[in-house]
Structures are given as structure tokens and as C-alpha cells.
Design an enzyme around this catalytic site. Structure first.
Site: not given
Length: 283
Positions: A59, A205-207
């Protein structure tokens, strides 16, 4: 609803964590446009009870780690569990190529330690399995560093059940980090395996809510709880399984507080099932 998860007898975290992926520049490349804000977001998360933070050497690369290091320096008594990852090389914005050479994995673990300012990593996850190298060599190198005291626990990312079982023959595995959310449940079998074996399942990418966010049913459920669709999506994950540890990422202090508030939403079984069916219909 169980709000904590235990990795071992002394390492228990609040299930709703934070992920640093959105802090670096566009395409997860280069520094943040506002480095001070990047550290502030993490500090805000910690101040609101987050004690499980996910990052990765890829990142930035490394910029997210530096922001996390600064935040931890500002919160020296926070007792935050840091999870990081190795196994990707970066060539530019949005470019990710796996590399599982044992010497590279060791180098990146050391760089994580240096940039995070830590003497060991609580959870080191293999970002991707590289098919060009034997799995035994990749997990084996991490296991060596575990024996050296540089890694406490080993996890995997974006793997199948078969790959988890193969890795478990080489070293103890405590977590799996796969893409999973309300409208993307391709890895349901992996979640079920994690649940059956008390492995932390860390959905990236939980949202995602997709078209559901504009739909009447999700809007109605969100209104009933005085919440946003994103908060409802997180609440659904938390209710789906007690081994799920969502790590929603954001570069906004306001949004990080909103995300954390989702842990206080206790969905009714009826609303949970409605969302379950709505999500399956959109897959």
C-alpha cells in the site's frame, strides 16, 4: 452479538477494525495528498475503540505503514493489533504482481517491521500465493520468521479452502482475508470453513452495496435503524458470523467514525434475512 475475536489466549480484538488501503495516493500509489490527515484518520479510529488495523507493504508501497507508525507513536498505550501482508510487487498505480520468492518475502517482512516501527508482527498474511514457487517454500519462510519471533501468527489472502488446508499442513494458519460483502459471496465456502475452524475471516471490500443502496428495501431498513446503507452492510457482516472481522477503509475521519458506529447496530433476524436474500439476488 459477540463484538470481540480471540486469536490466542492473550490477543483479543474488537471485531470491527480498520484497513489502511485508501490512505496512499490514487491507485494505492505514492503518498497521500494530506499525510497529516492520513495519520489523523487512524488515530480517530483508535480513539473510537478500533484495536485491529490491517495494512500491507504494497500500500503505497510502504506509505500506509508510515502513516500507521505515526498514529501508533501518537497513541503509545493503545494496544493495537497490527496485521500486515507481503507477496505483491508494485510497478505503478493499480499494478499488482505476486512474488513468492522466499528471499523476497523475508525482505518484505523486515521492511514491514522497519516502516511500522515494530519488533514483531502480530499477524503476517501472505497477500497472494505465487504459483511460480512451491507453497511449502512461501509458507515455510514465514514459519521460519515465526520461529525467530518476528511473526506471531500467519494468515492467507484470497485463497480457496483447498489452499488453506494445504497451508495448514506447513504451519498453523489463523486467518484468511478474502473479498466478501453483502453482494459478493463467491467465497461463502471459505467463510464456512473459517467459521468451522475458528479462523478469523477478514473481508476486504466490505462496504459494497451496489444497486441495493438506491433500492427501497435497503433504504427502508437503514431508516429503521437511523443508519446509512454502508453501516447496514457492515452490521450484516458482523451478524453473518462471529469470525468475521470487517476492516472498512476510508481517508475521512468522519467516515471512519460512521463505520465504527455500525458495530452498535443489532439487526433483527428478519432484517438480516431480507438483506441476505437481496444481496443474493444482486450477485
Amino acid at each position: 452479538m459477540q463484538k470481540t475475536f480471540s486469536f490466542d489466549q492473550t490477543l483479543t480484538v474488537n471485531r470491527l477494525g480498520y484497513g489502511t488501503m485508501q490512505l496512499p495516493g490514487k491507485g494505492v500509489w505514492g503518498p497521500s495528498a494530506d499525510p497529516d490527515n492520513a495519520a489523523d484518520v487512524i488515530e480517530t479510529a483508535i480513539d473510537h475503540g478500533v484495536n485491529f488495523i490491517d495494512t500491507a507493504d504494497a500500500y503505497g508501497p510502504l506509505y500506509a505503514n508510515l502513516y500507521l507508525r505515526e498514529a501508533l507513536k501518537q497513541r503509545p498505550n493503545s494496544h493495537v493489533m497490527v496485521a500486515t501482508k507481503v507477496g505483491f510487487t508494485r510497478q505503478g498505480p493499480d499494478q499488482w504482481i505476486p512474488l513468492g520468492a522466499p528471499a523476497y518475502l523475508r525482505q518484505q517482512v523486515e521492511l514491514n517491521l522497519l516502516t511500522l516501527g515494530l519488533d514483531h508482527i502480530d499477524l503476517l498474511q501472505l497477500h497472494r500465493i505465487d504459483p511460480n514457487y512451491p507453497l511449502a517454500d512461501q509458507i515455510g519462510e514465514l514459519a521460519k520468521m515465526q520461529q525467530e519471533g518476528k511473526i506471531r501468527h500467519i494468515g492467507l489472502s484470497q485463497v480457496s479452502v483447498a489452499e488453506i488446508k494445504a497451508a495448514q499442513k506447513i504451519a498453523p494458519i489463523v486467518s484468511v482475508q478474502n473479498r466478501y460483502n453483502l453482494i459478493d459471496r463467491k467465497d461463502e465456502a471459505v467463510l464456512n470453513y473459517a467459521e468451522a475452524n475458528h479462523l478469523a475471516f477478514i473481508p476486504w471490500f466490505p462496504l459494497a452495496t451496489g444497486k441495493l443502496a438506491q433500492g427501497e428495501q435497503l433504504q427502508a431498513i437503514a431508516k429503521r435503524y437511523d443508519a446509512s446503507p454502508a453501516q447496514i452492510a457492515l452490521a450484516w457482516l458482523l451478524k453473518r458470523s462471529e469470525v468475521i472481522l470487517p476492516i472498512p477503509g476510508t481517508s475521512s475521519t468522519e467516515h471512519v467514525v460512521d463505520n465504527i458506529a455500525a458495530q452498535n447496530i443489532d439487526l433483527s433476524q428478519a432484517d438480516f434475512e431480507t438483506l441476505d436474500q437481496l444481496g443474493r439476488q444482486q450477485q
